[in-house]
Write an enzyme that holds these catalytic residues in place. Structure first.
Site, PDB file in Angstrom:
ATOM      1  N   SER A  93     -10.165   6.331   3.023  1.00 16.20           N
ATOM      2  CA  SER A  93     -10.616   5.797   4.317  1.00 16.20           C
ATOM      3  C   SER A  93      -9.452   5.934   5.288  1.00 16.20           C
ATOM      4  CB  SER A  93     -10.985   4.320   4.194  1.00 16.20           C
ATOM      5  OG  SER A  93     -11.964   4.129   3.222  1.00 16.20           O
TER       6      SER A  93
ATOM      7  N   LYS B 267      -5.686  -2.360   7.563  1.00 19.27           N
ATOM      8  CA  LYS B 267      -5.522  -0.914   7.805  1.00 19.27           C
ATOM      9  C   LYS B 267      -6.796  -0.335   8.432  1.00 19.27           C
ATOM     10  CE  LYS B 267      -6.763   1.720   4.628  1.00 19.27           C
ATOM     11  NZ  LYS B 267      -7.904   2.542   4.216  1.00 19.27           N
TER      12      LYS B 267
ATOM     13  N   LYS C 110     -17.423   4.958   8.230  1.00 18.64           N
ATOM     14  CA  LYS C 110     -16.716   3.976   7.397  1.00 18.64           C
ATOM     15  C   LYS C 110     -16.094   2.879   8.273  1.00 18.64           C
ATOM     16  CE  LYS C 110     -14.340   2.175   3.939  1.00 18.64           C
ATOM     17  NZ  LYS C 110     -14.851   1.461   2.797  1.00 18.64           N
TER      18      LYS C 110
HETATM   19  P1  NAD Z   1      -4.666   2.083  -4.243  1.00 23.23           P
HETATM   20  O1  NAD Z   1      -3.515   1.623  -3.419  1.00 23.23           O
HETATM   21  O2  NAD Z   1      -5.063   1.293  -5.436  1.00 23.23           O
HETATM   22  O3  NAD Z   1      -4.425   3.609  -4.730  1.00 23.23           O
HETATM   23  C1  NAD Z   1      -3.830   4.601  -3.963  1.00 23.23           C
HETATM   24  C2  NAD Z   1      -3.090   5.545  -4.908  1.00 23.23           C
HETATM   25  O4  NAD Z   1      -2.545   6.618  -4.129  1.00 23.23           O
HETATM   26  C3  NAD Z   1      -1.921   4.875  -5.633  1.00 23.23           C
HETATM   27  O5  NAD Z   1      -2.074   5.051  -7.033  1.00 23.23           O
HETATM   28  C4  NAD Z   1      -0.684   5.597  -5.088  1.00 23.23           C
HETATM   29  O6  NAD Z   1       0.344   5.729  -6.040  1.00 23.23           O
HETATM   30  C5  NAD Z   1      -1.273   6.955  -4.712  1.00 23.23           C
HETATM   31  N1  NAD Z   1      -0.463   7.670  -3.742  1.00 23.23           N
HETATM   32  C6  NAD Z   1       0.022   7.244  -2.551  1.00 23.23           C
HETATM   33  N2  NAD Z   1       0.725   8.213  -1.948  1.00 23.23           N
HETATM   34  C7  NAD Z   1       0.685   9.283  -2.783  1.00 23.23           C
HETATM   35  C8  NAD Z   1       1.240  10.595  -2.729  1.00 23.23           C
HETATM   36  N3  NAD Z   1       1.990  10.990  -1.694  1.00 23.23           N
HETATM   37  N4  NAD Z   1       1.015  11.425  -3.768  1.00 23.23           N
HETATM   38  C9  NAD Z   1       0.274  11.041  -4.828  1.00 23.23           C
HETATM   39  N5  NAD Z   1      -0.276   9.812  -4.938  1.00 23.23           N
HETATM   40  C10 NAD Z   1      -0.056   8.948  -3.935  1.00 23.23           C
HETATM   41  O7  NAD Z   1      -5.898   2.212  -3.230  1.00 23.23           O
HETATM   42  P2  NAD Z   1      -7.467   2.172  -3.581  1.00 23.23           P
HETATM   43  O8  NAD Z   1      -7.928   0.766  -3.584  1.00 23.23           O
HETATM   44  O9  NAD Z   1      -7.742   3.062  -4.749  1.00 23.23           O
HETATM   45  O10 NAD Z   1      -8.055   2.821  -2.241  1.00 23.23           O
HETATM   46  C11 NAD Z   1      -7.997   4.201  -1.950  1.00 23.23           C
HETATM   47  C12 NAD Z   1      -8.775   4.449  -0.670  1.00 23.23           C
HETATM   48  O11 NAD Z   1     -10.130   4.022  -0.854  1.00 23.23           O
HETATM   49  C13 NAD Z   1      -8.236   3.647   0.541  1.00 23.23           C
HETATM   50  O12 NAD Z   1      -8.323   4.413   1.686  1.00 23.23           O
HETATM   51  C14 NAD Z   1      -9.166   2.441   0.601  1.00 23.23           C
HETATM   52  O13 NAD Z   1      -9.277   1.897   1.901  1.00 23.23           O
HETATM   53  C15 NAD Z   1     -10.476   3.066   0.133  1.00 23.23           C
HETATM   54  N6  NAD Z   1     -11.424   2.106  -0.454  1.00 23.23           N
HETATM   55  C16 NAD Z   1     -10.996   1.151  -1.324  1.00 23.23           C
HETATM   56  C17 NAD Z   1     -11.914   0.246  -1.842  1.00 23.23           C
HETATM   57  C18 NAD Z   1     -11.480  -0.861  -2.793  1.00 23.23           C
HETATM   58  O14 NAD Z   1     -12.278  -1.782  -3.043  1.00 23.23           O
HETATM   59  N7  NAD Z   1     -10.278  -0.811  -3.362  1.00 23.23           N
HETATM   60  C19 NAD Z   1     -13.262   0.329  -1.490  1.00 23.23           C
HETATM   61  C20 NAD Z   1     -13.682   1.344  -0.633  1.00 23.23           C
HETATM   62  C21 NAD Z   1     -12.742   2.239  -0.117  1.00 23.23           C
END
Ligand code: NAD
Length: 294
Positions: free
Chosen positions: A95, A238, A170
């Site tokens: 997102s 965010k 979104k």
């Molecule tokens: P998270 O923080 O759990 O995971 C993000 C991952 O990205 C981490 O494991 C981190 O190490 C990795 N990362 C960051 N920079 C990196 C790089 N340069 N190279 C490789 N890996 C890298 O986040 P999440 O909860 O999995 O969310 C991911 C996306 O999905 C976000 O944009 C969030 O807004 C969206 N989202 C999350 C949810 C939720 O309930 N958690 C629901 C809908 C949408």
């Protein structure tokens, strides 16, 4: 088919598991080695680097926190575009700001890489079940080609328009969810202060016009005083920042979103950024002196 998958957080890990279950070969990468080990234990292959994944997989998916992370992974040194050959298909399921999606897509197109933005809603439970709502932006033929992947990960997968339209959709989703949670917290605080049990209020109104998916998920958390995430306050900050920036950029009024953003920011500076966004109840609890929970 071989899929490269970058970003193995709360959402990425179960998404990889579902792709493996559906028979895809997944080459996975994350900065966090523990997360890579977890998906390798499920059958994924550990990617050596982002550019090597781009060079060897015909489709690459990213699931990263926000716009700067996507720009680093795609445009940065050793990133996706360094390894990509023309014809690579790239789906960003993070997102992020719609303008960032457009910027990344433009750089991809210059290298012959085709891109969709495809953020999701539904959180970890739906990522695990493979029933997320997926909101997609990009060209129709690419969307149709990628449908088998979306069908594995989602319960719905709607093409919303050209590149960036997925993330605009979104943002609308996140504004509506935030507004629902905030007014739910305000209303349950009123009920409690007026001497009516919040649980009774929830039972009485959930089948009526005020009832919603948000209410069903978040009222029980507020009533239990359980703010374990789920979806973290910091991630919602965010998303609302991206919404406000987008609104200001095109002259669309955002007064309610700005108000709720202030509440979330206040919770962040009260060390509650890691709480579930139902923790908006804690903002009302602080200013009213009333606890919704028993
Ligand atoms: P998270 O923080 O759990 O995971 C993000 C991952 O990205 C981490 O494991 C981190 O190490 C990795 N990362 C960051 N920079 C990196 C790089 N340069 N190279 C490789 N890996 C890298 O986040 P999440 O909860 O999995 O969310 C991911 C996306 O999905 C976000 O944009 C969030 O807004 C969206 N989202 C999350 C949810 C939720 O309930 N958690 C629901 C809908 C949408």
């Amino acid at each position: 088919m071989k899929i490269g998958f970058i970003g193995l957080g709360i959402m990425g890990k179960p998404m990889v598991k579902n792709l493996l279950k559906a028979g895809y070969e997944v080459v996975a990468f994350d900065l966090n080695q523990k997360s890579v080990d977890l998906v390798v234990a499920e059958g994924a292959v550990a990617g050596e680097s982002i550019s090597s994944i781009a060079a060897t997989c015909p489709v690459v998916i990213t699931m990263l926190p926000n716009s700067p992370h996507v720009k680093t992974v795609v445009l940065g040194k050793g990133g996706l575009l360094e390894g990509a050959k023309p014809g690579l298909k790239y789906i960003d399921m993070s997102s992020i700001a719609p303008l960032a999606s457009k910027e990344v897509e433009k750089a991809c197109a210059e290298k012959g890489v085709r891109m969709l933005d495809a953020p999701v809603s539904g959180g970890e439970p739906k990522a695990i079940d493979g029933t997320m709502s997926i909101m997609i932006g990009g060209e129709k033929d690419l969307y149709e080609e990628m449908l088998p992947i979306f069908k594995v990960l989602g319960g719905s997968y709607v093409l919303c328009g050209s590149i960036g339209a997925g993330n605009t959709t979104k943002l609308a989703n996140q504004m509506i969810v935030a507004g629902n949670i905030a007014i739910l917290a305000e209303a349950l605080t009123l009920a409690k202060k007026a001497g009516v049990d919040p649980q009774t209020v929830f039972e009485a109104i959930k089948g009526g016009l005020a009832g919603s998916t948000v209410m069903n998920a978040k009222a029980p958390m507020m009533i239990a005083g359980d703010f374990k995430p789920g979806f973290k306050i910091d991630l919602h900050i965010k998303d609302l920042n991206n919404a406000i920036e987008t609104g200001h950029g095109i002259g669309s009024p955002m007064p309610l979103t700005v108000e709720i953003q202030e509440m979330l920011e206040n919770l962040h500076f009260d060390d509650k950024g890691n709480h579930d966004h139902s923790g908006l109840a804690e903002y009302y609890e602080r200013i009213s002196g009333i606890k919704i929970s028993k």
